[in-house]
Design a protein around this motif. Structure first.
Motif, PDB file in Angstrom:
ATOM      1  N   ASN A  48       6.069  21.345 -69.704  1.00 19.34           N
ATOM      2  CA  ASN A  48       6.061  21.704 -68.291  1.00 19.34           C
ATOM      3  C   ASN A  48       6.950  20.796 -67.439  1.00 19.34           C
ATOM      4  O   ASN A  48       6.813  20.756 -66.232  1.00 19.34           O
ATOM      5  N   GLN A  75       7.008  25.905 -67.060  1.00 20.16           N
ATOM      6  CA  GLN A  75       8.086  25.966 -68.026  1.00 20.16           C
ATOM      7  C   GLN A  75       8.034  27.226 -68.883  1.00 20.16           C
ATOM      8  O   GLN A  75       9.072  27.738 -69.289  1.00 20.16           O
ATOM      9  N   GLU A 134      10.352  21.062 -67.402  1.00 16.68           N
ATOM     10  CA  GLU A 134      11.506  21.844 -66.948  1.00 16.68           C
ATOM     11  C   GLU A 134      11.007  23.153 -66.341  1.00 16.68           C
ATOM     12  O   GLU A 134      10.701  24.099 -67.047  1.00 16.68           O
ATOM     13  N   ARG A 135      10.937  23.187 -65.031  1.00 19.17           N
ATOM     14  CA  ARG A 135      10.431  24.372 -64.364  1.00 19.17           C
ATOM     15  C   ARG A 135      11.510  25.109 -63.587  1.00 19.17           C
ATOM     16  O   ARG A 135      11.212  26.005 -62.806  1.00 19.17           O
TER      17      ARG A 135
END
Length: 98
Positions: A23, A85, A25-26
């Motif tokens: 989570n 992500q 890289e959103r």
């Protein structure tokens, strides 16, 4: 570093139990040059629709985009910020051919 506490994303009904999805890289960026402005606009429409199809109802995807003339055509740049992500991964898998 691995955390002892699993990550849960209520919006996309996922529960991470130690995978590579942590989570962190959103958001994701898109950058491509198209021959015409119309083609760039159509591509942006498709990308926005994919994002809307992927986003959670509780936290809609935040989208920033720009189409500008460059040598050889029109450059489409867009940034998509999702709530988790997992949504990013789903969106990226659905936009490979755009």
């Amino acid at each position: 570093m691995k955390s002892d506490k699993p990550i849960e994303c209520v919006g996309c009904n996922t529960f991470d139990v130690g995978s590579i999805i942590d989570n962190s890289e959103r958001s994701t960026a898109f950058d491509k040059i198209y021959p015409t402005q119309l083609e760039a606009e159509k591509a942006l429409e498709k990308l926005v629709q994919k994002a809307r199809d992927t986003e959670s109802e509780d936290e809609p995807c935040q989208i920033e985009s720009n189409i500008s003339p460059v040598d050889g055509g029109f450059q489409l740049t867009a940034n998509f910020a999702f709530s988790c992500q997992a949504e990013v991964v789903i969106f990226q898998l659905g936009t490979r051919a755009i």
